[in-house]
Design a protein around this motif. Sequence first.
Motif, PDB file in Angstrom:
ATOM      1  N   THR A  36       0.729  -1.219  -0.006  1.00 17.88           N
ATOM      2  CA  THR A  36       0.011  -0.086  -0.076  1.00 17.88           C
ATOM      3  C   THR A  36       0.961   1.216  -0.053  1.00 17.88           C
ATOM      4  O   THR A  36       1.784   1.511   0.735  1.00 17.88           O
ATOM      5  N   ALA A  37       0.562   2.288  -0.864  1.00 16.61           N
ATOM      6  CA  ALA A  37       1.341   3.382  -0.990  1.00 16.61           C
ATOM      7  C   ALA A  37       0.306   4.685  -0.544  1.00 16.61           C
ATOM      8  O   ALA A  37      -0.781   4.313  -0.531  1.00 16.61           O
ATOM      9  N   ALA A  85       1.066   8.121   7.351  1.00 17.76           N
ATOM     10  CA  ALA A  85       0.724   7.244   6.483  1.00 17.76           C
ATOM     11  C   ALA A  85       1.855   5.679   6.834  1.00 17.76           C
ATOM     12  O   ALA A  85       1.346   4.677   6.677  1.00 17.76           O
ATOM     13  N   LYS A  86       3.111   6.101   7.177  1.00 17.96           N
ATOM     14  CA  LYS A  86       3.971   5.155   7.528  1.00 17.96           C
ATOM     15  C   LYS A  86       3.513   4.639   8.517  1.00 17.96           C
ATOM     16  O   LYS A  86       3.971   3.294   8.648  1.00 17.96           O
ATOM     17  N   ALA A  87       3.031   5.386   9.737  1.00 18.13           N
ATOM     18  CA  ALA A  87       2.523   4.660  11.089  1.00 18.13           C
ATOM     19  C   ALA A  87       1.596   3.794  10.728  1.00 18.13           C
ATOM     20  O   ALA A  87       1.315   2.652  11.607  1.00 18.13           O
ATOM     21  N   ALA A 138       2.166   2.395   5.457  1.00 24.91           N
ATOM     22  CA  ALA A 138       2.386   2.346   3.975  1.00 24.91           C
ATOM     23  C   ALA A 138       3.710   2.186   3.566  1.00 24.91           C
ATOM     24  O   ALA A 138       4.682   2.261   4.593  1.00 24.91           O
ATOM     25  N   SER A 139       3.970   1.525   2.474  1.00 24.37           N
ATOM     26  CA  SER A 139       5.446   1.166   2.386  1.00 24.37           C
ATOM     27  C   SER A 139       6.079   2.094   1.160  1.00 24.37           C
ATOM     28  O   SER A 139       7.318   1.580   0.606  1.00 24.37           O
ATOM     29  N   GLU A 140       5.200   2.787   0.390  1.00 20.13           N
ATOM     30  CA  GLU A 140       5.776   3.503  -0.738  1.00 20.13           C
ATOM     31  C   GLU A 140       5.011   5.117  -0.624  1.00 20.13           C
ATOM     32  O   GLU A 140       3.997   5.152   0.053  1.00 20.13           O
ATOM     33  N   GLY A 198      11.672   5.797   4.734  1.00 21.32           N
ATOM     34  CA  GLY A 198      11.879   4.328   4.002  1.00 21.32           C
ATOM     35  C   GLY A 198      10.683   4.339   2.986  1.00 21.32           C
ATOM     36  O   GLY A 198      10.566   3.162   2.744  1.00 21.32           O
ATOM     37  N   LEU A 199      10.172   5.291   2.523  1.00 21.03           N
ATOM     38  CA  LEU A 199       9.058   5.401   1.703  1.00 21.03           C
ATOM     39  C   LEU A 199       9.738   5.532   0.159  1.00 21.03           C
ATOM     40  O   LEU A 199       8.745   5.666  -0.708  1.00 21.03           O
ATOM     41  N   ALA A 200      10.855   6.073   0.105  1.00 21.93           N
ATOM     42  CA  ALA A 200      11.375   6.539  -1.125  1.00 21.93           C
ATOM     43  C   ALA A 200      11.892   5.355  -1.876  1.00 21.93           C
ATOM     44  O   ALA A 200      11.922   4.170  -1.577  1.00 21.93           O
ATOM     45  N   GLY A 201      12.412   5.792  -3.294  1.00 24.73           N
ATOM     46  CA  GLY A 201      13.036   4.613  -4.443  1.00 24.73           C
ATOM     47  C   GLY A 201      11.746   4.008  -5.155  1.00 24.73           C
ATOM     48  O   GLY A 201      10.637   4.514  -5.059  1.00 24.73           O
ATOM     49  N   ARG A 202      12.249   3.052  -6.063  1.00 23.26           N
ATOM     50  CA  ARG A 202      11.285   2.437  -6.999  1.00 23.26           C
ATOM     51  C   ARG A 202      10.128   1.664  -6.178  1.00 23.26           C
ATOM     52  O   ARG A 202      10.719   0.791  -5.180  1.00 23.26           O
TER      53      ARG A 202
END
Length: 389
Positions: free
Chosen positions: A258-259, A281-283, A286-288, A362-366
């Motif tokens: 889930t982004a 969202a991270k809490a 969310a992973s992206e 840790g939500l950045a990147g591809r």
Amino acid sequence: MKTRSERIMGRLAEERRAPPPALPPALDGEAGTGVEADRRRGRGAVSNTAGRFEPAARVLFDDGWQTLEDLPPFRTEVTEERARTIITRNQSPDIAFDRSINAYRGCEHGCIYCFARPTHAYQGLSAGLDFETKLFVKPDAPELLARELSQPSYKPRVIAMGTNTDPYQPIERRYELTRRILEVLADFGHPVGIVTKSALVVRDIDILGPMAEKGLAKVAISMTTLDPHLSRTMEPRAASPHVRLGTIRRLADAGIPTAVLTAPLIPALNDMEIERILDAAKAAGASEAGYVMLRLPLEIADLFREWLVANFPDKARHVLNLIRQMHGGKDYDSTFGRRGRGEGPYAWTVGRRFEIAARRLGLAGRGLKLTTEHFRHPKQAGEQLDLFA
């Protein structure tokens, strides 16, 4: 002393009792247009000007014989249409997908910023209140999809849903087209990416969960703000911010990638919330994360300006000036690569803030890449079996 939740609930109660905003005054000498507040209660746009392809514009005028106050409020109307195909293709270089499905035209969520609004002009309707109230559904969308996926020449790639109008808008509860489409995609082993701002997506966890285990599904929840007042004003019939965060948690707990999509970011209106939205969202699981700056193509520029003056008159000029700074002095620049990001110092600052916050969490990147290795053509009734299967 009241708790934070008590203050929020008290504020929401005051909003329900308060009358809708009055019609907007003219801005920069332009003639103001609009529909009376009582007729558009619970809607996003404040006007319903004729579509850009119409030969004549209609303006309501009370000549004394019949009062405009007697006109009925705008109510949701649904029309069924028969399409010949359901997969829409695009070759835009700044979009991560080349095909999508939209089983609905128009969207009852009423988000004032929705870049799909101008498409209603192709139906001879307004991008304003018509877009939110005159909806179209394609009841045979699942059957059309199965037929297209069954073509021997079809090559699978990720299908996007929610790229034009929300696949989980309120009428989905009645028609269940999105659910039936997901059933078809699951049968074919076809990957799908969904964008929504509705909690109704959790209804389909029983389909999305098994698909996600095979790398066939992921969901992005659109979050524009954590302020319930701003959310209600900007997206009147969409889920509230805390409900969307709860949706992220339920999807993540079910093992569905889930982004969070902070879209759109509007200068001086919600862009100050970037870090808070990503933290929340991270809490929630969310992973992206991704973002898109406000886009104002065609009729949306006038609609957004009217809405801004009606609801945030003290901020209107400042917001519009910042938007134009990002688009070379214009309301919008449609150039690929710039239309969703803007350019200039302000756009650069917003982009760096998002990048720093996303990397910290840790939500950045591809993002997660979905697979097509499970795609297959289900055997139809009466179809001869493959000798070597």
